[in-house]
Design an enzyme around this catalytic site. Sequence first.
Site, PDB file in Angstrom:
ATOM      1  N   HIS A   1       0.800  -1.218   0.000  1.00  0.00           N
ATOM      2  CA  HIS A   1       0.000   0.000   0.000  1.00  0.00           C
ATOM      3  C   HIS A   1       0.839   1.277   0.000  1.00  0.00           C
ATOM      4  CE1 HIS A   1      -3.351   2.644   1.689  1.00  0.00           C
ATOM      5  NE2 HIS A   1      -3.944   2.011   0.707  1.00  0.00           N
TER       6      HIS A   1
ATOM      7  N   LYS B   1       2.870   4.476  -1.161  1.00  0.00           N
ATOM      8  CA  LYS B   1       2.757   5.373  -2.320  1.00  0.00           C
ATOM      9  C   LYS B   1       4.000   6.270  -2.337  1.00  0.00           C
ATOM     10  CE  LYS B   1      -1.267   3.482  -2.204  1.00  0.00           C
ATOM     11  NZ  LYS B   1      -2.443   4.118  -1.643  1.00  0.00           N
TER      12      LYS B   1
ATOM     13  N   ASP C   1      15.117  10.688  -9.399  1.00  0.00           N
ATOM     14  CA  ASP C   1      16.479  11.088  -9.033  1.00  0.00           C
ATOM     15  C   ASP C   1      16.558  11.252  -7.520  1.00  0.00           C
ATOM     16  OD1 ASP C   1      17.143  10.957 -11.696  1.00  0.00           O
ATOM     17  OD2 ASP C   1      17.061  13.110 -12.039  1.00  0.00           O
TER      18      ASP C   1
END
Length: 464
Positions: free
Chosen positions: A142, A144, A149
């Site tokens: 889950h 995110k 870079d």
Amino acid sequence: MAVLDWLGEYSPRISVPSSNIQVLNYPNDFYSMIKKLMWTSHKRITLAALYVEQGELEEELVSTLRNTLATADERFQVRILLDALRGSRGGEKSSTALLQDLVDEYSGNDRFQVHLYHTPDLRGMLKKVLPERFDESIGVQHMKLYIFDDTLLISGANLSESYFTNRQDRYIVINDCPLLADFYANIVDAVARSCFTLEKGGKIVLHEQCHVHPYLGDHDAYCKMIRERVNGVVDTFKENLSDTPNTDSETVIYPLVQMAPIGIDIEDRVLHRFFASNFDDMPNASVYLATGYFNLTSDYSSVIVNRGSYNLTVVSASPLANDFYACDGFTGDVPALYTHSSRKFYDQIAKKGRSDNISLYEYAREGWTFHAKGLWWDSDPADPDAICATFVGSSNYGYRSAYRDLEAQVVIVTRNAKLREQLTLERGKLFQHASEVTLATFQRVDHHVACWIRVIYKCIRSFF
């Protein structure tokens, strides 16, 4: 900022210039920033999400990835970590199908890789009998995390059209912070080396360094393997940064992870301590909590009501702003579970006489759903020089986040006036579409909770 220095007991402490932090407010800003950062990356792109949906906007992102790969240096790498169950659901419309062409194109080298985490808790007879979609209730990837870079964009949003258009979430960009970007890139790598890899022709195989199968191998051995890899990253960064002079930085960041299925509970311990804080000598301290799915663990709700002395304001999705509203079958009843959870917390507040300084709000905006999550803390909202902090990431502060899923969030602590203003504005925009919950709210038709849901609530609340 000594009041929150204890966070360093659990996480690396990373100093960052306040001007490097940018708060985005809307889904279209999130999408535009993702595209921009994809175009301008030169070294790496690392993406971790529950899934990538198929659609025009998502295909445009994949096209941007393809163009960046084609024009970048040969050392440029793209690594994507998704959940194995959600990422492969949907056949030809699945996340894996969307990314398959790029996997095939770069087969034979490591420039483009897709990894699929499978919870070790879904195995044996349970895996055989649970149908598609319901199996995801056991646990998913889950986190995110969007790394370009040395820049991290952290959010609660997935890579899906609704999250780019009319599904409200939170999105914070930390620019040019190599330590933070490396930390989470290494966390993703540790998980990726412990799960499945998508190969040419749609074949899904174990990563060559995954020596124990997630659901066919020994459960404890698999958890030990991935736990040691993730803890190795956390411990290494904590140790290395402990040698760095502890300057009185204006803004510091503490990266957190929560992976209870494999025995890592850093975020949970931090949240318990935070919620139980009294913030001595700060009588005006205020906490704001947002969650798309209101289902606080019994531990969190208990310490908040019984031990916390701060002012707390909670905003969550109204039933109409819940993405499960009006879905077919049992899924359509999911919003009622969150309504029931909200009502129980409301009653708990009233019973303990905390209604004067704990209030609930619901977000409702026509045509929009609500998925924002996080915490805001202000030592004194009336003091322009006060310290403030925010927690932002994937956690919803419920049972799934605490016990079933892989989560990541950062804690940003600052006394910078401009950054504090950004965070206050962000919070204000969320509450702009929220109304206070009263006893009458639960009498409305859209807040009706069927008797059978009340009966089974305790048995199933840990799955939502």
